[in-house]
Write a protein that holds these residues in place. Structure first.
Motif, mmCIF file in Angstrom:
data_model
loop_
_atom_site.group_PDB
_atom_site.id
_atom_site.type_symbol
_atom_site.label_atom_id
_atom_site.label_comp_id
_atom_site.label_asym_id
_atom_site.label_seq_id
_atom_site.Cartn_x
_atom_site.Cartn_y
_atom_site.Cartn_z
ATOM 1 N N TYR A 187 -7.028 0.136 -5.309
ATOM 2 C CA TYR A 187 -7.287 0.697 -3.784
ATOM 3 C C TYR A 187 -8.417 2.331 -3.678
ATOM 4 N N GLU A 213 1.128 -1.391 0.452
ATOM 5 C CA GLU A 213 -0.283 -0.005 -0.377
ATOM 6 C C GLU A 213 0.937 1.036 0.037
ATOM 7 N N ARG A 259 -8.803 -4.203 2.644
ATOM 8 C CA ARG A 259 -7.831 -3.655 2.605
ATOM 9 C C ARG A 259 -7.276 -4.705 0.981
#
Length: 303
Positions: free
Chosen positions: A215, A58, A200
């Motif tokens: 995302y 991420e 996530r």
């Protein structure tokens, strides 16, 4: 008792860190010329206490499986401090016209070519899991929707009932329980979408029922910047090759998706690849470990 308390503190720290991770938006690359396909630079991340693969994925806006393939020697959840992790931010552009959106399924990446600039925006995506593959297609963005409702298909209802003994609701409105997240872009008039997610995990993995997940920050950028009727191509290119500057031979190999209709046998050893590598034994010896276990990194063939 002390050991249990420490374990609890460690677990809480893990989940608190996960909550506050904020992925960066699109990685943008300059395209120097039509003849060049190499973009980006390799990044080496030195592990600090608390790092783990999902957090790094991420942080650098790369896919989880891409990170795993590039660093097979690491435990993705127990990284050793001061060790080095390769961030796969260098790649070859797919072999296709540089217009609109290109999604290359084996590398789990989405490319968006700016119509007015020599730039490409690259995002990690989640795609259909085995048996529910994202289809190969050439289409357009048919519709954009903010705060979309989620309506599970009949097939989803059947699978959920078979696995859990109960049916899903007919409609899930916008909110934290909506699997589409906050934004969705429809592929043509089909049931397949490029959308956000309320989870996530699953970006850069094969985890969906066929749609393409992104995302939150990435899908928002795409929603804000990509107009309806933008061309979209979903392709299957596990091997990408390029002669750079007329002399460098570069190749990038990803794990093939064996359940795609167009995949027959070993797609790695295509005629195009055999012509590209040639008869140089040293080149084949260099490539053999990568063919057997693709790592998705750009390799320069060198004598």
């Amino acid at each position: 008792m002390i050991k249990n308390k420490r374990s609890l503190v460690t677990s809480l720290s893990f989940f608190i860190a996960l909550i506050f991770i904020k992925p960066s938006t699109a990685t943008v690359y300059e395209i120097e010329s039509e003849n060049k396909r190499l973009i980006g630079e390799p990044i080496i991340h030195t592990v600090v206490k608390g790092d783990y693969f999902q957090q790094l994925a991420e942080q650098y806006d790369v896919g989880f499986l891409a990170l795993l393939a590039a660093n097979p020697e690491h435990d993705p959840f127990l990284l050793k401090v001061d060790t080095e992790v390769v961030i796969p931010n260098q790649m070859l552009l797919p072999f296709i016209s540089r217009k609109g959106i290109v999604i290359n399924l084996p590398e789990l990446r989405l490319y968006y070519y700016s119509p007015e600039e020599n730039k490409v925006h690259v995002f990690p995506v989640g795609i259909g899991r085995q048996g529910l593959s994202t289809p190969l297609t050439s289409t357009v963005i048919g519709e954009k929707r903010k705060d979309p409702d989620w309506r599970p298909t009949k097939e989803m209802q059947k699978r959920h009932f078979a696995e859990h003994g109960e049916y899903l609701p007919d409609v899930v409105p916008a909110g934290p329980n909506n699997p589409f997240g906050k934004y969705a872009l429809r592929l043509g008039t089909s049931e397949y979408l490029i959308h956000g997610s309320n989870k996530r995990f699953g970006i850069g993995m094969r985890a969906s029922s066929g749609c393409i997940r992104m995302y939150d920050d990435d899908i928002k950028w795409l929603f804000d910047n990509v107009p309806v009727n933008t061309k979209v191509r979903v392709v299957n290119q596990p091997v990408k090759m390029s002669f750079e500057n007329g002399d460098k031979q570069l190749i990038e190999i990803h794990q093939q998706l064996s359940d795609l209709e167009t995949t027959k046998g070993n797609v790695i050893l295509t005629k195009a690849m055999q012509r590209f590598v040639g008869t140089n034994r040293e080149y084949w010896q260099q490539l053999l470990p990568v063919i057997e276990k693709p790592h998705g990194l750009v390799v320069e063939l060198a004598k």
